[in-house]
Design an enzyme around this catalytic site. Sequence first.
Site, mmCIF file in Angstrom:
data_model
loop_
_atom_site.group_PDB
_atom_site.id
_atom_site.type_symbol
_atom_site.label_atom_id
_atom_site.label_comp_id
_atom_site.label_asym_id
_atom_site.label_seq_id
_atom_site.Cartn_x
_atom_site.Cartn_y
_atom_site.Cartn_z
ATOM 1 N N ASN A 175 17.671 -43.570 34.081
ATOM 2 C CA ASN A 175 16.712 -44.532 33.518
ATOM 3 C C ASN A 175 15.548 -44.840 34.444
ATOM 4 O O ASN A 175 14.495 -45.281 33.993
ATOM 5 C CB ASN A 175 17.435 -45.806 33.090
ATOM 6 C CG ASN A 175 18.161 -45.551 31.790
ATOM 7 O OD1 ASN A 175 17.551 -45.085 30.830
ATOM 8 N ND2 ASN A 175 19.458 -45.800 31.763
ATOM 9 N N GLU A 181 26.569 -39.762 34.052
ATOM 10 C CA GLU A 181 26.058 -40.138 35.374
ATOM 11 C C GLU A 181 27.123 -41.038 36.010
ATOM 12 O O GLU A 181 27.437 -42.107 35.471
ATOM 13 C CB GLU A 181 24.725 -40.893 35.176
ATOM 14 C CG GLU A 181 23.902 -41.071 36.423
ATOM 15 C CD GLU A 181 22.587 -41.824 36.138
ATOM 16 O OE1 GLU A 181 22.517 -42.639 35.199
ATOM 17 O OE2 GLU A 181 21.616 -41.598 36.892
ATOM 18 N N SER A 183 23.436 -49.223 31.974
ATOM 19 C CA SER A 183 22.319 -48.294 32.175
ATOM 20 C C SER A 183 21.570 -48.591 33.453
ATOM 21 O O SER A 183 20.773 -47.773 33.901
ATOM 22 C CB SER A 183 21.316 -48.436 31.028
ATOM 23 O OG SER A 183 21.940 -48.257 29.806
HETATM 24 N N1 LIG Z 1 21.944 -47.310 23.738
HETATM 25 C C1 LIG Z 1 21.913 -46.320 24.604
HETATM 26 O O1 LIG Z 1 21.302 -45.261 24.357
HETATM 27 C C2 LIG Z 1 22.656 -46.446 25.905
HETATM 28 C C3 LIG Z 1 22.830 -45.294 26.686
HETATM 29 C C4 LIG Z 1 23.592 -45.379 27.843
HETATM 30 C C5 LIG Z 1 24.127 -46.603 28.235
HETATM 31 N N2 LIG Z 1 23.908 -47.722 27.474
HETATM 32 C C6 LIG Z 1 24.539 -48.979 27.908
HETATM 33 O O2 LIG Z 1 25.712 -49.169 27.141
HETATM 34 C C7 LIG Z 1 25.970 -50.575 26.996
HETATM 35 C C8 LIG Z 1 26.052 -50.904 25.518
HETATM 36 O O3 LIG Z 1 24.821 -50.577 24.911
HETATM 37 P P1 LIG Z 1 24.706 -50.304 23.337
HETATM 38 O O4 LIG Z 1 23.451 -49.570 23.139
HETATM 39 O O5 LIG Z 1 25.992 -49.751 22.832
HETATM 40 O O6 LIG Z 1 24.514 -51.818 22.825
HETATM 41 P P2 LIG Z 1 24.813 -52.395 21.359
HETATM 42 O O7 LIG Z 1 23.974 -53.603 21.237
HETATM 43 O O8 LIG Z 1 24.706 -51.329 20.327
HETATM 44 O O9 LIG Z 1 26.365 -52.814 21.451
HETATM 45 C C9 LIG Z 1 26.850 -53.781 22.334
HETATM 46 C C10 LIG Z 1 28.171 -54.291 21.778
HETATM 47 O O10 LIG Z 1 28.784 -55.138 22.763
HETATM 48 C C11 LIG Z 1 29.455 -56.159 22.044
HETATM 49 N N3 LIG Z 1 29.763 -57.276 22.932
HETATM 50 C C12 LIG Z 1 28.911 -58.157 23.491
HETATM 51 N N4 LIG Z 1 29.593 -59.046 24.235
HETATM 52 C C13 LIG Z 1 30.902 -58.716 24.150
HETATM 53 C C14 LIG Z 1 32.100 -59.270 24.666
HETATM 54 N N5 LIG Z 1 32.082 -60.364 25.444
HETATM 55 N N6 LIG Z 1 33.282 -58.685 24.369
HETATM 56 C C15 LIG Z 1 33.305 -57.578 23.570
HETATM 57 N N7 LIG Z 1 32.198 -57.013 23.043
HETATM 58 C C16 LIG Z 1 31.018 -57.582 23.321
HETATM 59 C C17 LIG Z 1 28.472 -56.526 20.927
HETATM 60 O O11 LIG Z 1 29.114 -57.235 19.875
HETATM 61 C C18 LIG Z 1 27.996 -55.137 20.502
HETATM 62 O O12 LIG Z 1 28.801 -54.588 19.459
HETATM 63 C C19 LIG Z 1 24.832 -51.296 27.717
HETATM 64 O O13 LIG Z 1 25.251 -51.597 29.014
HETATM 65 C C20 LIG Z 1 23.723 -50.246 27.711
HETATM 66 O O14 LIG Z 1 22.812 -50.426 28.757
HETATM 67 C C21 LIG Z 1 23.197 -47.666 26.310
#
Ligand SMILES: NC(=O)c1ccc[n+]([C@@H]2O[C@H](COP(=O)([O-])OP(=O)(O)OC[C@H]3O[C@@H](n4cnc5c(N)ncnc54)[C@H](O)[C@@H]3O)[C@@H](O)[C@H]2O)c1
Length: 297
Positions: free
Chosen positions: A189, A151, A118
């Site tokens: 963001n 994006e 993000s």
């Molecule tokens: N939540 C949102 O609305 C949103 C929107 C756009 C982008 N993002 C981005 O997407 C990414 C994920 O966010 P999220 O909200 O899904 O987080 P989340 O916490 O729901 O999920 C993250 C996942 O990554 C896994 N993980 C961590 N380290 C790992 C590794 N070494 N190998 C494999 N898996 C691993 C965790 O176990 C977890 O299941 C982030 O970079 C976030 O900034 C989030």
Amino acid sequence: MKNIAVIGAGTMGNGIAHTFAQSGFTVKLIDRSEETLDQAMATIAKNLDRMVSKGSISEEEKLKTISNIITYTDIKDGVVGVDLVVEAATENVDLKLNIFKQLNEACSHDTILATNTSSISITQIGGVVSHPERVIGMHFMNPVPIMKLVEIIRGYNTSDEVTKIIMDLSVQLGKTPTEVNDYPGFVANRILMPMINESIETLYNGVAGVYEIDTVMKLGMAHPMGPLQLADFIGLDVCLAILNVMHDGFKNPKYAPCPLLVNMVRAGKLGVKSGEGFYDYSESKKAEKVAKQFIKS
Ligand SMILES: NC(=O)c1ccc[n+]([C@@H]2O[C@H](COP(=O)([O-])OP(=O)(O)OC[C@H]3O[C@@H](n4cnc5c(N)ncnc54)[C@H](O)[C@@H]3O)[C@@H](O)[C@H]2O)c1
């Protein structure tokens, strides 16, 4: 392009896997534990069920989508032979750099490496792999199967060719890609997070309650969802991580996270995914359990 790996099966990873699988791609979904992967598959099944009940897909399409996803707990095993990796792991710079170092070892040099970050610098992530021209930001929005925007962030070294492939691929997924440059928070963001942070600050200062703040923004500004509810959907830990990246990156106090947000994350109140944030989601937790039982039966 046929075979995709998605790293991270949380809020975004399961949505990204769902979206590619529904468009006919073979998806290798990778996370650290079987339990997380089971939860992700239960969420995907629940979301597909909702689509079937609304009549937007058939039961056969649902089953085909699920069968297009294979789960892995090891990055090296999961990325064998894939054309594209979309990394959607936790928003943490060191963790992402570590994953991309592993990808550099495990993937061939022509595999495109995308990140769903993000806010973290695509150029910095590209710096830990050979051929950084293949590293690009592919920032899906939440919930991925529904939201149209992707994006697309070009790092300093990202090539025109890779940008075009990812723009075209996003269209193939039924999305609208928008190209932006690589600065902290990109566009989405950089604009959204100060609004969410200000709404938390408004609550923290006692100006109004959660319901009142969200109602003002929903009914007064025609937002489909209030900013506090949106923060719960994004994940309060994710909001905090993004604000920290922008605060560090621009050295500007206007991005400093509200102390209430910091406290809530420390207390494990992360929003929908933990069952509680600004609102209580214990009912939706029950719905997830039901979906999980459905998958196992
Ligand atoms: N939540 C949102 O609305 C949103 C929107 C756009 C982008 N993002 C981005 O997407 C990414 C994920 O966010 P999220 O909200 O899904 O987080 P989340 O916490 O729901 O999920 C993250 C996942 O990554 C896994 N993980 C961590 N380290 C790992 C590794 N070494 N190998 C494999 N898996 C691993 C965790 O176990 C977890 O299941 C982030 O970079 C976030 O900034 C989030």
